[in-house]
Design a protein around this motif. Structure first.
Motif, PDB file in Angstrom:
ATOM      1  N   SER A  61       6.991  58.628  77.604  1.00 12.18           N
ATOM      2  CA  SER A  61       6.241  59.067  78.789  1.00 12.18           C
ATOM      3  C   SER A  61       5.138  58.075  79.124  1.00 12.18           C
ATOM      4  N   HIS A  62       4.504  57.507  78.104  1.00 14.41           N
ATOM      5  CA  HIS A  62       3.449  56.504  78.310  1.00 14.41           C
ATOM      6  C   HIS A  62       4.012  55.257  78.990  1.00 14.41           C
ATOM      7  N   LEU A  63       5.143  54.769  78.485  1.00 14.08           N
ATOM      8  CA  LEU A  63       5.740  53.553  79.043  1.00 14.08           C
ATOM      9  C   LEU A  63       6.221  53.785  80.472  1.00 14.08           C
ATOM     10  N   LEU A  64       6.823  54.941  80.714  1.00 16.11           N
ATOM     11  CA  LEU A  64       7.295  55.239  82.066  1.00 16.11           C
ATOM     12  C   LEU A  64       6.120  55.332  83.040  1.00 16.11           C
ATOM     13  N   HIS A  65       5.044  55.986  82.629  1.00 11.53           N
ATOM     14  CA  HIS A  65       3.865  56.144  83.486  1.00 11.53           C
ATOM     15  C   HIS A  65       3.300  54.788  83.897  1.00 11.53           C
ATOM     16  N   ARG A  66       3.297  53.846  82.987  1.00 17.08           N
ATOM     17  CA  ARG A  66       2.761  52.514  83.290  1.00 17.08           C
ATOM     18  C   ARG A  66       3.545  51.828  84.401  1.00 17.08           C
ATOM     19  N   ASP A  67       4.824  52.209  84.552  1.00 18.91           N
ATOM     20  CA  ASP A  67       5.655  51.599  85.588  1.00 18.91           C
ATOM     21  C   ASP A  67       5.946  52.554  86.737  1.00 18.91           C
ATOM     22  N   GLY A  68       5.117  53.591  86.862  1.00 17.16           N
ATOM     23  CA  GLY A  68       5.188  54.442  88.035  1.00 17.16           C
ATOM     24  C   GLY A  68       6.313  55.461  88.045  1.00 17.16           C
ATOM     25  N   VAL A  69       6.827  55.824  86.882  1.00 13.38           N
ATOM     26  CA  VAL A  69       7.888  56.833  86.806  1.00 13.38           C
ATOM     27  C   VAL A  69       7.308  58.114  86.216  1.00 13.38           C
ATOM     28  N   GLU A  70       7.515  59.234  86.908  1.00 14.52           N
ATOM     29  CA  GLU A  70       6.978  60.511  86.459  1.00 14.52           C
ATOM     30  C   GLU A  70       7.858  61.133  85.370  1.00 14.52           C
ATOM     31  N   PRO A 104      12.327  50.492  80.210  1.00 19.05           N
ATOM     32  CA  PRO A 104      12.649  49.589  81.329  1.00 19.05           C
ATOM     33  C   PRO A 104      14.008  49.880  81.957  1.00 19.05           C
ATOM     34  N   ALA A 105      14.935  50.423  81.161  1.00 14.82           N
ATOM     35  CA  ALA A 105      16.238  50.781  81.722  1.00 14.82           C
ATOM     36  C   ALA A 105      16.097  51.912  82.737  1.00 14.82           C
ATOM     37  N   LEU A 106      15.266  52.914  82.411  1.00 14.21           N
ATOM     38  CA  LEU A 106      15.068  54.029  83.338  1.00 14.21           C
ATOM     39  C   LEU A 106      14.254  53.609  84.556  1.00 14.21           C
ATOM     40  N   VAL A 107      13.296  52.732  84.360  1.00 11.94           N
ATOM     41  CA  VAL A 107      12.528  52.224  85.502  1.00 11.94           C
ATOM     42  C   VAL A 107      13.453  51.502  86.471  1.00 11.94           C
ATOM     43  N   ALA A 108      14.326  50.655  85.951  1.00 10.21           N
ATOM     44  CA  ALA A 108      15.258  49.929  86.815  1.00 10.21           C
ATOM     45  C   ALA A 108      16.210  50.886  87.525  1.00 10.21           C
ATOM     46  N   LEU A 109      16.665  51.914  86.813  1.00  8.11           N
ATOM     47  CA  LEU A 109      17.600  52.871  87.402  1.00  8.11           C
ATOM     48  C   LEU A 109      16.938  53.713  88.482  1.00  8.11           C
TER      49      LEU A 109
END
Length: 391
Positions: free
Chosen positions: A18-27, A312-317
């Motif tokens: 959740s921390h990594l996703l938040h840094r890249d704008g993913v809820e 990063p895989a989920l951010v890209a997706l």
């Protein structure tokens, strides 16, 4: 409720993701069966690989780790009348850091609080739905007794061996490999300063022993015991006597300092890998996908590596519509999982004794080779200190 990523499990894997996703704008929204106090008090791993420390520091989670973590250059490998120091930094240019999972969990909790992360603790009846579609969801009963449905684009199972995520993969789409070892660990926490500057891994005819630590004032120690061991049969005195014998009290003038035992538990030993680590819009990370015996200090580090690949895989997706990394996640993660599973098996079988005298001779030969061979030491050091995240 609606979010981009529904995370099942609020342990280190779930909160770090959740921390990594938040840094890249993913809820994301996290749901957890246990209470926050329970999750934050679990005594688990305490050795962080070099790459784990680098990652945590690079994403703003290194303040307490830097202040309180205890860097270690290597380990001692021991058998009766022999103790050899393996200096990982000299061998491969990197060491490890002693930093308990409880401390890391607290760091992650504070960071998620500061970010306003939505986490639902003490939920019940968690179930995953429609994973083979683009509209998966998670249902649960919240702490107030209200039925909830969390709709998401992706679901990530970080809920360990006994959570619902792994079982949500259809049986005809998953395969599991498992090895149950014929011994357990009796682990203790003791309020006494460590008697060693580095971890001691000891082979002994009576069974394996490990001297680890949690801080300058708290020691963590383990004894090999038979499966099904009753803790009531192990008094404090018996534990310390066995540790003194197996760790070589008096050998070369070294002494083991006993102290008050504050926690004790018997830990079964097994290896488990479930493939694949993705089914439709469900991704598995950490113990939901794999378990290793603790001998190689890989469990927590594997969980960190999983989510470091997955984020990063989920951010890209989800942000760019690019499925390339998500499609490769399971294959990429499993390459490291199997490497660490092998290393953990190798360390375990090299150091734990059995009733077979032939096997004991093989173990001694293996230990002597590792201690005498730069190649053997380098292989152990490379794996123990940790491979690159993307290995």
């Amino acid at each position: 409720m609606r979010t981009q990523v529904a995370i099942v499990g609020a342990g280190p894997a779930g909160l770090l993701l959740s921390h990594l996703l938040h840094r890249d704008g993913v809820e994301s929204v996290v749901v957890e069966t246990r209470s926050r106090s329970y999750v934050e008090s679990r005594i688990r791993a305490g050795i962080l690989e070099h790459s784990t420390v680098e990652l945590l520091t690079s994403v703003g989670l290194g303040e307490q780790l830097t202040a309180e973590g205890d860097p270690h250059r290597g380990i001692y490998l021991q058998w009766p009348e022999e103790r050899h120091h393996l200096d990982f930094v000299d061998l491969v240019g990197r060491g490890v850091t002693v930093y308990g999972q409880t401390a890391l969990q607290a760091d992650l909790g504070r960071a998620r609080d500061a970010a306003g992360q939505e986490i639902h603790y003490e939920v019940a009846d968690t179930a995953l739905h429609d994973l083979g579609t683009e509209h998966p969801s998670v249902t649960f009963v919240d702490g107030a007794g209200n039925a909830q449905r969390l709709e998401a684009d992706v679901v990530v199972g970080c809920d360990g061996s006994f959570g619902p995520s792994r079982a949500a993969v259809p049986e005809d789409r998953r395969r599991a490999w498992e090895r149950t070892y014929p011994y357990s660990w009796l682990g203790i926490l003791a309020d006494v300063a460590p008697s060693t500057d580095e971890l001691i891994y000891a082979w002994h005819p009576d069974g394996f022993a490990l001297h680890s630590m949690r801080s300058a004032k708290v020691s963590r120690l383990y004894l090999q015991v038979p499966n099904g061991t009753d803790l009531a049969e192990w008094s404090d005195q018996r534990i310390w006597d066995a540790l003194a014998t197996r760790l070589g009290h008096g050998q070369g003038g070294w002494t083991l300092s006993p102290g008050p035992i504050t926690e004790r538990a018997v830990l079964p030993m097994r290896s488990f890998v479930s493939e694949p680590m993705r089914y439709g819009r469900l991704f598995l990370a950490g113990d939901a996908a794999h378990i290793v015996p603790p001998t190689g200090a890989k469990g927590l580090n594997l969980a960190v590596a999983d989510v470091a690949l997955l984020a990063p895989a989920l951010v890209a997706l989800l942000r760019r519509g690019d499925p390339t990394l998500a499609d490769a996640y399971s294959t990429t993660a499993l390459r490291r999982v199997w490497r660490c599973t092998h290393f953990s098996w190798w360390m375990t079988t090299m150091l734990h004794t059995s009733s077979d005298p032939f096997e004991a001779q093989l173990q001694r030969a293996q230990l002597e080779w590792v201690a005498a061979s730069t190649a053997g030491q380098t292989g152990l050091a490379e794996n123990y200190a940790g491979l690159p995240i993307g290995f």
